[in-house]
Design a protein around this motif. Structure first.
Motif, PDB file in Angstrom:
ATOM      1  N   ALA A  54     -14.289 -44.851  -8.167  1.00  0.00           N
ATOM      2  CA  ALA A  54     -13.097 -45.359  -9.571  1.00  0.00           C
ATOM      3  C   ALA A  54     -14.429 -46.080 -10.847  1.00  0.00           C
ATOM      4  O   ALA A  54     -14.546 -45.670 -11.978  1.00  0.00           O
ATOM      5  CB  ALA A  54     -13.303 -46.912  -8.761  1.00  0.00           C
ATOM      6  N   CYS A  55     -15.881 -46.452  -9.931  1.00  0.00           N
ATOM      7  CA  CYS A  55     -17.166 -46.476 -11.289  1.00  0.00           C
ATOM      8  C   CYS A  55     -17.973 -45.522 -11.576  1.00  0.00           C
ATOM      9  O   CYS A  55     -18.406 -44.957 -11.999  1.00  0.00           O
ATOM     10  CB  CYS A  55     -17.684 -47.418 -10.340  1.00  0.00           C
ATOM     11  N   LYS A  56     -17.681 -44.592 -10.195  1.00  0.00           N
ATOM     12  CA  LYS A  56     -18.791 -43.051 -10.043  1.00  0.00           C
ATOM     13  C   LYS A  56     -20.406 -44.484  -9.692  1.00  0.00           C
ATOM     14  O   LYS A  56     -21.297 -42.951 -10.238  1.00  0.00           O
ATOM     15  CB  LYS A  56     -18.591 -42.722 -11.454  1.00  0.00           C
ATOM     16  N   ALA A  57     -20.551 -44.929 -10.028  1.00  0.00           N
ATOM     17  CA  ALA A  57     -21.838 -45.605  -9.587  1.00  0.00           C
ATOM     18  C   ALA A  57     -22.282 -44.788  -8.048  1.00  0.00           C
ATOM     19  O   ALA A  57     -23.832 -44.444  -8.481  1.00  0.00           O
ATOM     20  CB  ALA A  57     -22.352 -47.082  -9.846  1.00  0.00           C
ATOM     21  N   PRO A  58     -22.223 -46.012  -6.689  1.00  0.00           N
ATOM     22  CA  PRO A  58     -22.666 -45.558  -5.618  1.00  0.00           C
ATOM     23  C   PRO A  58     -22.298 -44.255  -5.283  1.00  0.00           C
ATOM     24  O   PRO A  58     -21.327 -43.300  -5.439  1.00  0.00           O
ATOM     25  CB  PRO A  58     -22.012 -47.027  -5.030  1.00  0.00           C
ATOM     26  N   HIS A  87     -20.708 -50.708 -16.453  1.00  0.00           N
ATOM     27  CA  HIS A  87     -22.494 -50.425 -16.811  1.00  0.00           C
ATOM     28  C   HIS A  87     -22.604 -49.191 -17.198  1.00  0.00           C
ATOM     29  O   HIS A  87     -23.214 -48.630 -18.103  1.00  0.00           O
ATOM     30  CB  HIS A  87     -22.757 -51.027 -15.508  1.00  0.00           C
ATOM     31  N   MET A  88     -21.959 -48.588 -16.753  1.00  0.00           N
ATOM     32  CA  MET A  88     -21.798 -46.789 -16.169  1.00  0.00           C
ATOM     33  C   MET A  88     -21.066 -46.478 -17.235  1.00  0.00           C
ATOM     34  O   MET A  88     -21.521 -45.245 -18.179  1.00  0.00           O
ATOM     35  CB  MET A  88     -20.678 -46.226 -15.188  1.00  0.00           C
ATOM     36  N   TYR A 137     -27.586 -45.179  -6.781  1.00  0.00           N
ATOM     37  CA  TYR A 137     -27.235 -45.717  -7.247  1.00  0.00           C
ATOM     38  C   TYR A 137     -27.121 -44.800  -8.887  1.00  0.00           C
ATOM     39  O   TYR A 137     -28.252 -44.426  -9.264  1.00  0.00           O
ATOM     40  CB  TYR A 137     -26.927 -47.173  -8.039  1.00  0.00           C
ATOM     41  N   ARG A 138     -26.360 -44.551  -9.460  1.00  0.00           N
ATOM     42  CA  ARG A 138     -26.095 -43.871 -11.055  1.00  0.00           C
ATOM     43  C   ARG A 138     -26.244 -44.817 -12.130  1.00  0.00           C
ATOM     44  O   ARG A 138     -25.891 -44.524 -13.255  1.00  0.00           O
ATOM     45  CB  ARG A 138     -25.155 -43.037 -11.225  1.00  0.00           C
ATOM     46  N   LEU A 139     -26.531 -46.025 -11.995  1.00  0.00           N
ATOM     47  CA  LEU A 139     -26.098 -46.769 -13.044  1.00  0.00           C
ATOM     48  C   LEU A 139     -27.309 -46.615 -14.074  1.00  0.00           C
ATOM     49  O   LEU A 139     -28.626 -46.690 -12.959  1.00  0.00           O
ATOM     50  CB  LEU A 139     -26.171 -48.376 -12.280  1.00  0.00           C
ATOM     51  N   PRO A 140     -27.487 -47.168 -15.044  1.00  0.00           N
ATOM     52  CA  PRO A 140     -28.572 -47.740 -16.258  1.00  0.00           C
ATOM     53  C   PRO A 140     -29.782 -47.855 -15.496  1.00  0.00           C
ATOM     54  O   PRO A 140     -29.712 -49.268 -15.229  1.00  0.00           O
ATOM     55  CB  PRO A 140     -27.961 -47.751 -17.323  1.00  0.00           C
ATOM     56  N   ASN A 141     -30.601 -47.463 -15.345  1.00  0.00           N
ATOM     57  CA  ASN A 141     -32.050 -48.259 -14.855  1.00  0.00           C
ATOM     58  C   ASN A 141     -32.992 -47.095 -15.685  1.00  0.00           C
ATOM     59  O   ASN A 141     -33.343 -46.117 -14.933  1.00  0.00           O
ATOM     60  CB  ASN A 141     -32.219 -47.582 -13.009  1.00  0.00           C
ATOM     61  N   LEU A 142     -33.782 -48.543 -16.119  1.00  0.00           N
ATOM     62  CA  LEU A 142     -34.623 -48.254 -17.650  1.00  0.00           C
ATOM     63  C   LEU A 142     -35.680 -49.049 -17.781  1.00  0.00           C
ATOM     64  O   LEU A 142     -35.481 -50.250 -17.557  1.00  0.00           O
ATOM     65  CB  LEU A 142     -33.737 -48.017 -18.209  1.00  0.00           C
ATOM     66  N   VAL A 143     -36.726 -48.678 -17.457  1.00  0.00           N
ATOM     67  CA  VAL A 143     -37.706 -49.676 -17.633  1.00  0.00           C
ATOM     68  C   VAL A 143     -38.005 -50.257 -18.536  1.00  0.00           C
ATOM     69  O   VAL A 143     -37.135 -49.259 -19.925  1.00  0.00           O
ATOM     70  CB  VAL A 143     -39.357 -48.467 -17.391  1.00  0.00           C
ATOM     71  N   ASN A 144     -38.120 -51.655 -18.721  1.00  0.00           N
ATOM     72  CA  ASN A 144     -37.968 -52.322 -20.046  1.00  0.00           C
ATOM     73  C   ASN A 144     -36.693 -52.465 -20.499  1.00  0.00           C
ATOM     74  O   ASN A 144     -35.787 -52.316 -21.397  1.00  0.00           O
ATOM     75  CB  ASN A 144     -38.514 -52.009 -20.899  1.00  0.00           C
ATOM     76  N   GLY A 145     -35.404 -51.920 -19.486  1.00  0.00           N
ATOM     77  CA  GLY A 145     -34.135 -51.569 -19.981  1.00  0.00           C
ATOM     78  C   GLY A 145     -32.957 -52.173 -21.041  1.00  0.00           C
ATOM     79  O   GLY A 145     -32.172 -52.174 -21.146  1.00  0.00           O
TER      80      GLY A 145
END
Length: 475
Positions: free
Chosen positions: A57-61, A94-95, A452-460
């Motif tokens: 469904a979400c493709k994240a985990p 989020h994805m 996880y493949r969620l957007p994970n960004l320094v100062n995101g």
């Protein structure tokens, strides 16, 4: 593991990658710098040739088996954790940001997606020979598997695997670096000494050396709103007229994120707020500072972006206190003299053609800011704070509400920012919603997050403190 050997190995890999790219031949599999993937439920590593599974469904985990997929849907992976059934709908939302953040990264010549969707900032820095611990100017950092300082004697986690304090201390010695070590010298690094890049790739603070001198920012058409105003034609960082080949965004995300929080999130000032006759005075507290000590001169960019301002930036954090304790051993250093005199550790004044703003940076010996009605700043900011992860944030959040201090922070993930927003009402007995936005000045490239493949960004993402109906008891 020896830190210098580690950094040299990464740099060699980056140089070999450049040669492979220039050859025009198909890229060998050996140039995939993806990280090991870990099952979101059982936390076991998923090694090739086994392929990870993902939520349909979400493709994240990421999961190691269909069995773990089913377990994670209804059963918390750790006590009191939220199940994936609860998170899935939000994860899907989020994805949707993933293509956008990947496109920003790929607009830079050094931007590269690995097979797992992550970005190796160390490989990017290795391309420019600016990867390492002490002695690398503004790029100096602890690095390796221990990017942050260890505070306390408890267990610590790397890639969500718990390690003993003894193991961590061994790794800290291997990658030994004191954040702010260049401030133990008798003068600040010049732009060329700090950036260690070809001149055409440096955003000079001494703009008399820069053929691409910035102008009064209010004359800049469209304003400064992201790394490049027109991302469809990414031909440069438009405000500084830097070529996209410059890796400046890998460090400038910190000062630019502070600017973003002050101007666009908290709206306590703007580039048009001051004038030559009536400049704006701002007292800002910057909490949780660690790596920022390595590149304090870069915060001069805020003075260039806010004409006719007098800015005082006071830095707090365990890393600051650790550094100041070390500075006592170096009485002739910039830091020791600043501490003894009460003068700023760094000062910068923009040239008249850019608005003549000043920024004065001070270091506080307190581990954190202690609420004091007699020393109320105009705003409090933090970068990658992890508000719900550290108990010392609780009195700070309460105090900002009671004293009416505008407060904003950046966070790595939208999911974690929303979780912390939901946690706030538990602290202060009811609240209104706080605003969460993608920070246009996040550091390009997905951080390594093996489950996880969620957007994970320094100062995101930026999270703004809200107005609360009921203050915390006791304040």
């Amino acid at each position: 593991m020896d830190g210098s050997i580690y950094f040299n190995k990464i740099t060699k890999g980056a140089k070999d990658l450049i040669k492979a790219e220039q050859s025009g031949k198909p890229m060998p599999a050996s140039f995939d710098f993806a990280n090991s993937q870990i099952c979101a439920w059982c936390k076991q590593s998923i090694e090739p040739p086994k392929k990870p599974l993902r939520c349909s469904a979400c493709k994240a985990p990421i999961y190691c088996s269909a069995k773990c997929v089913k377990r994670d849907w209804k059963t918390p992976a750790v006590p009191n954790a939220v199940t994936h059934k609860v998170l899935c709908t939000d994860n899907k939302r989020h994805m949707q940001r993933l293509p956008e953040v990947q496109a920003v990264l790929k607009s830079f010549p050094w931007g590269r997606l690995e097979s797992d969707g992550t970005f190796s900032s160390e490989i990017a820095r290795g391309r420019f020979d600016v990867l390492g611990g002490s002695g690398y100017g503004f790029w100096s950092h602890r690095g390796g598997p221990i990017p942050h300082q260890l505070h306390g004697d408890g267990a610590f986690q790397i890639d969500n695997v718990s390690h003993s304090a003894q193991f961590i201390q061994t790794m800290l010695r291997a990658f030994d670096h004191l954040d702010g070590s260049d401030l133990l010298q008798t003068r600040h690094l010049t732009d060329e000494e700090g950036w260690k890049l070809p001149r055409e790739l440096i955003p000079f603070r001494d703009i008399t050396q820069d053929a691409r001198r910035p102008m009064l920012v209010t004359q800049f058409q469209g304003g400064v709103v992201d790394w490049d105003k027109n991302s469809v034609f990414p031909d440069g960082y438009r405000w500084r007229n830097l070529p996209k080949m410059s890796p400046a965004a890998l460090l400038m995300d910190f000062p630019m994120s502070v600017y973003q929080m002050l101007v666009h999130c908290l709206e306590i000032t703007s580039p048009n707020a001051g004038s030559e006759i009536k400049p704006v005075n701002l007292d800002i507290y910057f909490l949780g500072v660690e790596v920022e000590l390595n590149f304090l001169p870069l915060f001069s960019e805020i003075a260039l972006l806010l004409p006719y301002h007098n800015l005082r930036l006071t830095l707090f954090g365990p890393g600051v206190r650790k550094f100041l304790n070390e500075a006592k051993k170096h009485p002739s250093s910039i830091a020791a003299k600043s501490r003894a005199s009460g003068n700023p550790i760094f000062s910068y004044t923009a040239p008249p053609k850019c608005g003549s703003s000043t920024i004065n940076i001070h270091l506080s010996g307190n581990t954190t800011w202690f609420p004091n009605p007699h020393t109320v700043p105009n705003a409090i900011v933090a970068c990658n704070a992890g508000l719900a992860s550290y108990p010392e944030w609780v009195p700070i959040i309460c105090a900002t509400l009671v004293l009416g201090i505008p407060f904003a922070t950046t966070e790595y993930c939208e999911q974690s920012a929303e979780a912390q927003r939901n946690f706030f009402p538990m602290l202060i007995c009811g609240s209104r919603s706080q605003k969460i936005e993608l920070n246009p000045f996040y550091r390009p490239g997905q951080r390594v997050f093996p489950m996880y493949r969620l957007p994970n960004l320094v100062n995101g993402f930026t999270l703004v403190g809200g107005d609360y109906d009921h203050p915390c008891p006791g304040y």
